[in-house]
Design a protein around this motif. Structure first.
Motif, PDB file in Angstrom:
ATOM      1  N   ALA A  56       0.685  -1.286   0.033  1.00  0.00           N
ATOM      2  CA  ALA A  56      -0.109   0.271   0.000  1.00  0.00           C
ATOM      3  C   ALA A  56       0.789   1.293   0.155  1.00  0.00           C
ATOM      4  O   ALA A  56       0.495   2.332  -0.152  1.00  0.00           O
ATOM      5  N   ASN A  57       2.115   1.045   0.284  1.00  0.00           N
ATOM      6  CA  ASN A  57       3.132   2.441   0.467  1.00  0.00           C
ATOM      7  C   ASN A  57       4.003   2.356  -0.969  1.00  0.00           C
ATOM      8  O   ASN A  57       4.843   3.250  -0.969  1.00  0.00           O
ATOM      9  N   VAL A  58       3.840   1.616  -1.903  1.00  0.00           N
ATOM     10  CA  VAL A  58       4.678   1.526  -3.005  1.00  0.00           C
ATOM     11  C   VAL A  58       3.886   2.477  -3.943  1.00  0.00           C
ATOM     12  O   VAL A  58       2.697   2.422  -4.481  1.00  0.00           O
ATOM     13  N   ALA A  59       4.615   3.336  -4.632  1.00  0.00           N
ATOM     14  CA  ALA A  59       4.064   4.216  -5.868  1.00  0.00           C
ATOM     15  C   ALA A  59       3.894   3.815  -6.994  1.00  0.00           C
ATOM     16  O   ALA A  59       4.957   2.879  -7.287  1.00  0.00           O
ATOM     17  N   PHE A  60       2.835   4.050  -7.696  1.00  0.00           N
ATOM     18  CA  PHE A  60       2.852   3.365  -9.011  1.00  0.00           C
ATOM     19  C   PHE A  60       2.366   4.672  -9.891  1.00  0.00           C
ATOM     20  O   PHE A  60       1.859   5.595  -9.298  1.00  0.00           O
ATOM     21  N   SER A  61       2.158   4.392 -11.168  1.00  0.00           N
ATOM     22  CA  SER A  61       1.721   5.490 -12.142  1.00  0.00           C
ATOM     23  C   SER A  61       0.410   5.426 -12.019  1.00  0.00           C
ATOM     24  O   SER A  61      -0.413   4.439 -12.360  1.00  0.00           O
ATOM     25  N   ILE A  62      -0.404   6.755 -11.847  1.00  0.00           N
ATOM     26  CA  ILE A  62      -1.800   6.665 -11.405  1.00  0.00           C
ATOM     27  C   ILE A  62      -2.721   6.509 -12.929  1.00  0.00           C
ATOM     28  O   ILE A  62      -4.051   6.343 -12.959  1.00  0.00           O
ATOM     29  N   GLN A  63      -2.144   7.015 -13.951  1.00  0.00           N
ATOM     30  CA  GLN A  63      -2.662   7.056 -15.286  1.00  0.00           C
ATOM     31  C   GLN A  63      -3.952   7.547 -15.387  1.00  0.00           C
ATOM     32  O   GLN A  63      -4.177   8.912 -15.021  1.00  0.00           O
ATOM     33  N   SER A  64      -4.942   7.074 -15.689  1.00  0.00           N
ATOM     34  CA  SER A  64      -6.285   7.557 -15.934  1.00  0.00           C
ATOM     35  C   SER A  64      -7.170   7.924 -14.819  1.00  0.00           C
ATOM     36  O   SER A  64      -7.953   8.582 -14.605  1.00  0.00           O
ATOM     37  N   ILE A  65      -6.600   7.528 -13.513  1.00  0.00           N
ATOM     38  CA  ILE A  65      -7.084   7.999 -12.444  1.00  0.00           C
ATOM     39  C   ILE A  65      -6.959   9.523 -12.134  1.00  0.00           C
ATOM     40  O   ILE A  65      -7.784   9.946 -11.605  1.00  0.00           O
ATOM     41  N   SER A  66      -5.956  10.276 -12.795  1.00  0.00           N
ATOM     42  CA  SER A  66      -5.796  11.473 -12.740  1.00  0.00           C
ATOM     43  C   SER A  66      -6.823  12.213 -13.460  1.00  0.00           C
ATOM     44  O   SER A  66      -7.105  13.356 -12.962  1.00  0.00           O
ATOM     45  N   LYS A  67      -7.805  11.395 -14.206  1.00  0.00           N
ATOM     46  CA  LYS A  67      -8.809  12.042 -14.992  1.00  0.00           C
ATOM     47  C   LYS A  67      -9.855  12.511 -13.876  1.00  0.00           C
ATOM     48  O   LYS A  67     -10.818  13.663 -14.251  1.00  0.00           O
ATOM     49  N   VAL A  68      -9.997  11.840 -12.701  1.00  0.00           N
ATOM     50  CA  VAL A  68     -11.155  12.283 -11.833  1.00  0.00           C
ATOM     51  C   VAL A  68     -10.577  13.740 -11.032  1.00  0.00           C
ATOM     52  O   VAL A  68     -11.541  14.544 -10.918  1.00  0.00           O
ATOM     53  N   PHE A  69      -9.242  13.883 -11.060  1.00  0.00           N
ATOM     54  CA  PHE A  69      -8.690  15.120 -10.241  1.00  0.00           C
ATOM     55  C   PHE A  69      -8.798  16.333 -11.489  1.00  0.00           C
ATOM     56  O   PHE A  69      -9.110  17.260 -11.055  1.00  0.00           O
ATOM     57  N   THR A  70      -8.389  15.996 -12.751  1.00  0.00           N
ATOM     58  CA  THR A  70      -8.354  16.917 -13.606  1.00  0.00           C
ATOM     59  C   THR A  70      -9.902  17.440 -13.821  1.00  0.00           C
ATOM     60  O   THR A  70     -10.282  18.687 -14.084  1.00  0.00           O
ATOM     61  N   LEU A  71     -10.928  16.339 -13.914  1.00  0.00           N
ATOM     62  CA  LEU A  71     -12.240  16.807 -14.125  1.00  0.00           C
ATOM     63  C   LEU A  71     -12.609  17.736 -12.774  1.00  0.00           C
ATOM     64  O   LEU A  71     -13.378  18.884 -12.926  1.00  0.00           O
ATOM     65  N   THR A  72     -12.285  17.598 -11.669  1.00  0.00           N
ATOM     66  CA  THR A  72     -12.718  18.337 -10.460  1.00  0.00           C
ATOM     67  C   THR A  72     -12.003  19.675 -10.290  1.00  0.00           C
ATOM     68  O   THR A  72     -12.731  20.654 -10.374  1.00  0.00           O
ATOM     69  N   LEU A  73     -10.848  19.747 -11.120  1.00  0.00           N
ATOM     70  CA  LEU A  73     -10.182  21.123 -11.367  1.00  0.00           C
ATOM     71  C   LEU A  73     -10.894  21.731 -12.352  1.00  0.00           C
ATOM     72  O   LEU A  73     -11.250  23.106 -12.168  1.00  0.00           O
ATOM     73  N   ALA A  74     -11.234  21.162 -13.525  1.00  0.00           N
ATOM     74  CA  ALA A  74     -11.711  21.745 -14.525  1.00  0.00           C
ATOM     75  C   ALA A  74     -13.371  22.413 -14.300  1.00  0.00           C
ATOM     76  O   ALA A  74     -13.455  23.462 -14.685  1.00  0.00           O
ATOM     77  N   LEU A  75     -13.954  21.625 -13.557  1.00  0.00           N
ATOM     78  CA  LEU A  75     -15.355  22.193 -12.942  1.00  0.00           C
ATOM     79  C   LEU A  75     -15.166  23.126 -12.070  1.00  0.00           C
ATOM     80  O   LEU A  75     -15.784  24.031 -12.015  1.00  0.00           O
ATOM     81  N   GLY A  76     -13.994  23.259 -11.288  1.00  0.00           N
ATOM     82  CA  GLY A  76     -13.986  24.222 -10.467  1.00  0.00           C
ATOM     83  C   GLY A  76     -13.606  25.821 -11.164  1.00  0.00           C
ATOM     84  O   GLY A  76     -13.973  26.634 -10.706  1.00  0.00           O
ATOM     85  N   GLN A  77     -12.885  25.477 -12.785  1.00  0.00           N
ATOM     86  CA  GLN A  77     -12.354  26.686 -13.198  1.00  0.00           C
ATOM     87  C   GLN A  77     -13.650  27.265 -14.097  1.00  0.00           C
ATOM     88  O   GLN A  77     -13.698  28.407 -14.314  1.00  0.00           O
ATOM     89  N   VAL A  78     -14.444  26.316 -14.777  1.00  0.00           N
ATOM     90  CA  VAL A  78     -15.444  26.775 -15.539  1.00  0.00           C
ATOM     91  C   VAL A  78     -16.921  26.236 -15.150  1.00  0.00           C
ATOM     92  O   VAL A  78     -17.796  26.896 -15.914  1.00  0.00           O
ATOM     93  N   GLY A  79     -17.156  25.507 -14.284  1.00  0.00           N
ATOM     94  CA  GLY A  79     -18.403  25.088 -14.089  1.00  0.00           C
ATOM     95  C   GLY A  79     -18.933  24.189 -15.024  1.00  0.00           C
ATOM     96  O   GLY A  79     -18.170  23.412 -15.788  1.00  0.00           O
ATOM     97  N   ASP A  80     -20.150  24.110 -15.073  1.00  0.00           N
ATOM     98  CA  ASP A  80     -20.994  23.429 -15.853  1.00  0.00           C
ATOM     99  C   ASP A  80     -20.997  23.702 -17.508  1.00  0.00           C
ATOM    100  O   ASP A  80     -21.394  22.889 -18.229  1.00  0.00           O
ATOM    101  N   ILE A  81     -20.299  24.764 -17.775  1.00  0.00           N
ATOM    102  CA  ILE A  81     -20.001  25.054 -19.225  1.00  0.00           C
ATOM    103  C   ILE A  81     -18.952  23.911 -19.776  1.00  0.00           C
ATOM    104  O   ILE A  81     -19.265  23.795 -21.126  1.00  0.00           O
TER     105      ILE A  81
END
Length: 309
Positions: A56-81
């Protein structure tokens, strides 16, 4: 209710030695080097305690899991547009399919497939240089995980840049429809770097926990998004988070989740748990084989399916 730590220990012990493990992602050369014998799982509960087992403490490449967080960021920047440029429907096609884009005139089916995530990254780029946008995404991940040691694996990023022809094709196709607004090399460059963020199960479970807490981070008490937005992100994860295996995952596990071809899965049990599991071997649709099995066992043991026991 069973003891959570005991359940995790039993799952990790069983799956650490499983003979059928899937195949590591070989189309990204750096990911092909990862030892498929590893397995880790971490669960953060609302009381702020992280339970973990295995690697559980070994780092790995998160790859597409990052999409959840960039979606959160983008919604924060432009909202439902944002939803004018990307849909919210399951794809039913492989995560890197170009066929659907042709039918739908450059509007990706959802933000959790590659085409949709490229649009989301393009939205984040507005007003930033690529290096600044990468820094913004990394800082967001570090703040959510409460850990400034999280890095981008430059070898993985370079490997993706050298082999990412299909992602560039997707971006170029959307550029023809004016749904990619920046130069393709800029948008894809940021995208390759966000996918190359390296995190452990423990860090990832903490980072995603705001989605289990109605938008509020259980360790800091900070409100990351509104309760409504957290619900909606979870809904997209449930229906779209496992590519063309999303229906099967919902059927077997019954909780929102997002997979990555690095073998990780972030899964959310609203009000109860944020879970990260990692095993590098993938099934035929690109999701962690043992990670999916672990989540199915965990959800069943703890009665965590959102559809009831």
């Amino acid at each position: 209710m069973p003891d959570l730590q005991s359940v995790l220990d039993e799952i990790a012990t069983d799956l650490k030695t499983a003979s059928e493990r899937g195949a590591v992602a070989s189309y990204i050369p750096e990911l092909a080097k990862v030892d498929p014998g590893q397995f880790g799982i971490a669960v953060l509960t609302p009381d702020g305690v992280v339970h973990s087992a295995g690697d559980a403490n070994v780092a790995f490449s998160i790859q597409s899991i990052s999409k959840v967080f960039t979606l959160t960021l983008a919604l924060g920047q432009v909202g439902d547009i944002l939803w004018n440029r990307v849909g919210r429907e399951p794809s039913g096609n492989p995560f890197n399919s170009i066929v659907q884009l042709e039918y739908e005139h450059g509007i990706p089916r959802n933000p959790l497939i590659n085409a949709g995530a490229l649009v989301v990254t393009d939205v984040i780029l507005a007003g930033y240089k690529p290096r600044e946008a990468i820094g913004l995404i990394l800082s967001f991940m570090r703040s959510l995980a409460g850990d400034d040691s999280i890095i981008i694996d430059v070898d993985v990023a370079r490997s993706e840049e050298e082999t990412g022809f299909r992602n560039r094709a997707l971006a170029n196709y959307m550029k023809a429809y004016d749904n990619i607004r920046h130069p393709v090399e800029m948008t894809t460059g940021v995208y390759f770097h966000q996918c190359a963020i390296a995190m452990s199960c423990r860090q990832l479970a903490v980072a995603g926990s705001f989605l289990a807490g109605q938008g509020r981070h259980p360790l800091t008490g900070n409100k990351v998004v509104s309760a409504e937005r957290a619900r909606r992100i979870n809904a997209v994860m449930l229906t779209c988070g496992h590519y063309d295996g999303s229906g099967e995952f919902a059927f077997r596990v019954g909780i929102p989740g997002k997979s990555g071809v690095g073998g990780g899965i972030l899964a959310i049990v609203p009000g109860k748990a944020s879970i990260a599991v990692w095993s590098p071997g993938l099934n035929k649709v690109g999701n962690s084989l043992l990670g999916s099995r672990a989540l199915e066992r965990l959800a069943k043991a703890m009665d965590w399916s959102i559809f009831g026991p």
